[in-house]
Design a protein around this motif. Structure first.
Motif, PDB file in Angstrom:
ATOM      1  N   GLN A   1       0.673  -1.193  -0.001  1.00  0.00           N
ATOM      2  CA  GLN A   1      -0.026   0.076  -0.020  1.00  0.00           C
ATOM      3  C   GLN A   1       0.792   1.289   0.129  1.00  0.00           C
ATOM      4  N   ALA A   2       2.104   1.019  -0.473  1.00  0.00           N
ATOM      5  CA  ALA A   2       2.916   2.400  -0.518  1.00  0.00           C
ATOM      6  C   ALA A   2       3.949   2.287  -1.717  1.00  0.00           C
ATOM      7  N   LEU A   3       2.971   1.850  -2.982  1.00  0.00           N
ATOM      8  CA  LEU A   3       3.764   1.794  -4.368  1.00  0.00           C
ATOM      9  C   LEU A   3       3.404   2.679  -4.982  1.00  0.00           C
TER      10      LEU A   3
ATOM     11  N   ALA B   1      -6.082  -8.244 -10.399  1.00  0.00           N
ATOM     12  CA  ALA B   1      -5.829  -6.957 -10.791  1.00  0.00           C
ATOM     13  C   ALA B   1      -6.588  -5.997  -9.752  1.00  0.00           C
ATOM     14  N   THR B   2      -5.725  -5.232  -9.003  1.00  0.00           N
ATOM     15  CA  THR B   2      -6.269  -4.364  -7.992  1.00  0.00           C
ATOM     16  C   THR B   2      -6.908  -2.900  -8.060  1.00  0.00           C
ATOM     17  N   GLY B   3      -6.842  -2.614  -9.342  1.00  0.00           N
ATOM     18  CA  GLY B   3      -7.454  -1.197  -9.587  1.00  0.00           C
ATOM     19  C   GLY B   3      -6.460  -0.261 -10.109  1.00  0.00           C
ATOM     20  N   THR B   4      -6.878   0.823 -10.521  1.00  0.00           N
ATOM     21  CA  THR B   4      -5.863   1.732 -11.465  1.00  0.00           C
ATOM     22  C   THR B   4      -6.157   3.282 -10.681  1.00  0.00           C
ATOM     23  N   PRO B   5      -5.058   3.941 -10.671  1.00  0.00           N
ATOM     24  CA  PRO B   5      -5.160   5.596 -10.178  1.00  0.00           C
ATOM     25  C   PRO B   5      -5.785   6.215 -11.420  1.00  0.00           C
ATOM     26  N   PRO B   6      -5.982   7.699 -11.117  1.00  0.00           N
ATOM     27  CA  PRO B   6      -6.543   8.621 -11.964  1.00  0.00           C
ATOM     28  C   PRO B   6      -5.656   8.705 -13.323  1.00  0.00           C
TER      29      PRO B   6
ATOM     30  N   ARG C   1       2.902  11.974 -19.960  1.00  0.00           N
ATOM     31  CA  ARG C   1       2.422  11.118 -18.773  1.00  0.00           C
ATOM     32  C   ARG C   1       1.027  11.337 -18.433  1.00  0.00           C
ATOM     33  N   TYR C   2       0.220  10.411 -18.236  1.00  0.00           N
ATOM     34  CA  TYR C   2      -1.271  10.435 -17.914  1.00  0.00           C
ATOM     35  C   TYR C   2      -1.453   9.916 -16.737  1.00  0.00           C
ATOM     36  N   GLN C   3      -0.823   8.927 -16.318  1.00  0.00           N
ATOM     37  CA  GLN C   3      -1.314   8.095 -14.947  1.00  0.00           C
ATOM     38  C   GLN C   3       0.104   8.588 -13.816  1.00  0.00           C
ATOM     39  N   THR C   4      -0.406   9.033 -12.883  1.00  0.00           N
ATOM     40  CA  THR C   4       0.416   9.231 -11.555  1.00  0.00           C
ATOM     41  C   THR C   4      -0.182   8.783 -10.443  1.00  0.00           C
ATOM     42  N   GLY C   5       0.030   7.808  -9.794  1.00  0.00           N
ATOM     43  CA  GLY C   5      -0.624   7.325  -8.554  1.00  0.00           C
ATOM     44  C   GLY C   5       0.182   6.611  -7.498  1.00  0.00           C
ATOM     45  N   SER C   6      -0.485   6.260  -6.401  1.00  0.00           N
ATOM     46  CA  SER C   6       0.043   5.521  -5.504  1.00  0.00           C
ATOM     47  C   SER C   6      -1.080   4.742  -4.910  1.00  0.00           C
ATOM     48  N   THR C   7      -0.732   3.313  -4.574  1.00  0.00           N
ATOM     49  CA  THR C   7      -1.443   2.351  -4.335  1.00  0.00           C
ATOM     50  C   THR C   7      -2.006   2.927  -2.348  1.00  0.00           C
ATOM     51  N   ALA C   8      -1.484   3.773  -1.841  1.00  0.00           N
ATOM     52  CA  ALA C   8      -1.991   4.427  -0.611  1.00  0.00           C
ATOM     53  C   ALA C   8      -3.357   4.805  -0.753  1.00  0.00           C
ATOM     54  N   THR C   9      -3.810   5.266  -1.975  1.00  0.00           N
ATOM     55  CA  THR C   9      -5.271   5.813  -2.087  1.00  0.00           C
ATOM     56  C   THR C   9      -6.127   4.715  -2.682  1.00  0.00           C
ATOM     57  N   MET C  10      -5.741   3.449  -2.474  1.00  0.00           N
ATOM     58  CA  MET C  10      -6.753   2.177  -2.721  1.00  0.00           C
ATOM     59  C   MET C  10      -7.781   2.300  -1.569  1.00  0.00           C
ATOM     60  N   ILE C  11      -8.935   2.052  -2.172  1.00  0.00           N
ATOM     61  CA  ILE C  11     -10.210   2.004  -1.157  1.00  0.00           C
ATOM     62  C   ILE C  11     -10.028   0.855  -0.492  1.00  0.00           C
ATOM     63  N   PHE C  12     -10.017  -0.341  -1.208  1.00  0.00           N
ATOM     64  CA  PHE C  12      -9.635  -1.639  -0.495  1.00  0.00           C
ATOM     65  C   PHE C  12      -8.419  -2.239  -0.669  1.00  0.00           C
ATOM     66  N   THR C  13      -7.660  -2.442   0.435  1.00  0.00           N
ATOM     67  CA  THR C  13      -6.226  -2.713   0.242  1.00  0.00           C
ATOM     68  C   THR C  13      -5.990  -4.079  -0.269  1.00  0.00           C
ATOM     69  N   VAL C  14      -4.791  -4.722  -0.450  1.00  0.00           N
ATOM     70  CA  VAL C  14      -4.596  -5.912  -0.952  1.00  0.00           C
ATOM     71  C   VAL C  14      -5.106  -6.985  -0.298  1.00  0.00           C
ATOM     72  N   GLN C  15      -4.915  -6.940   1.202  1.00  0.00           N
ATOM     73  CA  GLN C  15      -5.537  -7.888   2.282  1.00  0.00           C
ATOM     74  C   GLN C  15      -6.705  -7.870   2.271  1.00  0.00           C
ATOM     75  N   GLU C  16      -7.549  -6.894   2.118  1.00  0.00           N
ATOM     76  CA  GLU C  16      -8.900  -6.777   2.226  1.00  0.00           C
ATOM     77  C   GLU C  16      -9.390  -7.677   0.983  1.00  0.00           C
TER      78      GLU C  16
ATOM     79  N   GLY D   1       4.393   1.290 -15.267  1.00  0.00           N
ATOM     80  CA  GLY D   1       5.428   0.509 -14.373  1.00  0.00           C
ATOM     81  C   GLY D   1       4.783   0.804 -12.890  1.00  0.00           C
ATOM     82  N   VAL D   2       5.197   0.128 -12.090  1.00  0.00           N
ATOM     83  CA  VAL D   2       4.899   0.034 -10.456  1.00  0.00           C
ATOM     84  C   VAL D   2       6.269   0.087  -9.932  1.00  0.00           C
ATOM     85  N   GLU D   3       6.372   0.867  -8.834  1.00  0.00           N
ATOM     86  CA  GLU D   3       7.628   0.852  -8.023  1.00  0.00           C
ATOM     87  C   GLU D   3       8.029  -0.470  -7.697  1.00  0.00           C
ATOM     88  N   GLY D   4       9.322  -0.794  -7.997  1.00  0.00           N
ATOM     89  CA  GLY D   4      10.075  -1.985  -7.665  1.00  0.00           C
ATOM     90  C   GLY D   4       9.376  -3.300  -8.491  1.00  0.00           C
ATOM     91  N   LEU D   5       8.726  -2.990  -9.370  1.00  0.00           N
ATOM     92  CA  LEU D   5       8.349  -4.163 -10.139  1.00  0.00           C
ATOM     93  C   LEU D   5       8.582  -4.041 -11.423  1.00  0.00           C
TER      94      LEU D   5
END
Length: 281
Positions: free
Chosen positions: A195-197, A240-245, A207-222, A267-271
């Motif tokens: 939740q910090a990627l 697939a856990t959803g997309t940022p704006p 660049r069209y999309q810039t986001g962070s998994t911190a703004t997910m409504i439902f977390t990976v574990q949820e 891309g996704v940070e670290g991946l």
């Protein structure tokens, strides 16, 4: 570990990317990056290997989808608060679930085919979750123990068929090449907090999309726990856990959709990152 699959479509072989960026072969160690090879005990055995003892892969082979023999490709819709806002959607009280057909899966650098009847092909960079230990009715506090690793997903979507042609949204999600995954599966032990990627996507360098998994409504574990309530999760299933704006249909003053001859980079940070050239079917 960074696990991957390389070789021609349908003939991919298992590999590992060492700390120097050298591709090493896992042939003879495991049959594929798939199924039981993703169980915790199997990953522990791979982790115990000395990469320097594995054969180097020569040349520049095609990198295929990072997981083989996928049983389910489950997606979560409108899971970023800022993406829901750009589409004007009400935030859901439960995860919105849909599926991509497994025939949509492609490699991270394979061509992205715009369907011949497409009017509104769109992009969506997402954090992909790869299931390791499967199960049903997984407790939320235990859910991350069921994750083998993470990967980049481009949830390509044909918005006309998804939203305007009646029935379920799945029709616009499952065209061939609409599910690039990879370039590699990064095992969960290398990703501290999912939740910090940071996520990002560009089209032709813009660049069209810039986001962070911190703004997910439902977390990976949820999400993992929720899905396991009404389907058995199996090793190698992809979520697939959803997309940022920043998706094409959310652009102002008017939507922007893909056309043939464009390059996507995401891309996704670290991946790692993906690159796709769009071609017209």
């Amino acid at each position: 570990m960074k696990l991957l699959r390389y070789g021609p479509p349908g003939e991919e072989r298992p590999g590992l990317l060492d700390s120097n960026g050298q591709l090493r072969s896992l042939a003879g160690v495991i049959d594929d990056i798939a199924g039981e090879a993703l169980l915790p005990s199997a990953l522990a055995r791979l982790r115990a290997l000395d990469p320097d003892t594995l054969p180097k892969v020569a040349g520049d082979p095609r990198i295929g989808p990072c997981v083989g023999q996928v049983g389910k490709f489950v997606c979560i819709g409108l899971n970023y608060a800022d993406h829901a806002a750009e589409t004007g959607a009400t935030i859901s009280t439960e995860p919105i679930v849909f599926n991509k057909w497994i025939s949509a899966i492609s490699g991270p650098y394979d061509a992205l085919h715009i369907p011949r009847d497409s009017l509104k092909t769109d992009w969506e960079v997402e954090l992909g979750v790869v299931v390791g230990e499967g199960g049903r009715n997984i407790r939320e506090q235990d859910a991350l123990q069921h994750v083998a690793g993470y990967c980049v997903v481009n949830d390509v979507s044909e918005r006309n068929w998804q939203l305007e042609r009646g029935g379920t949204c799945d029709k616009g999600k499952g065209y061939d090449s609409f599910g690039p995954i990879g370039p590699w599966l990064v095992t969960a032990d290398e990703i501290g907090d999912p939740q910090a990627l940071q996520l990002w996507l560009e089209v032709d360098g813009k660049r069209y999309q810039t986001g962070s998994t911190a703004t997910m409504i439902f977390t990976v574990q949820e999400i993992v726990s929720y899905l396991s309530r009404f389907m058995r999760l199996l090793p190698g299933d992809i979520i697939a856990t959803g997309t940022p704006p920043g998706v094409g249909m959310g652009q102002k003053p008017q939507p922007v959709f893909l056309r043939a001859g464009q390059w996507l980079r995401l891309g996704v940070e670290g991946l790692g990152e993906q690159r796709q050239l769009t071609v017209q079917d």
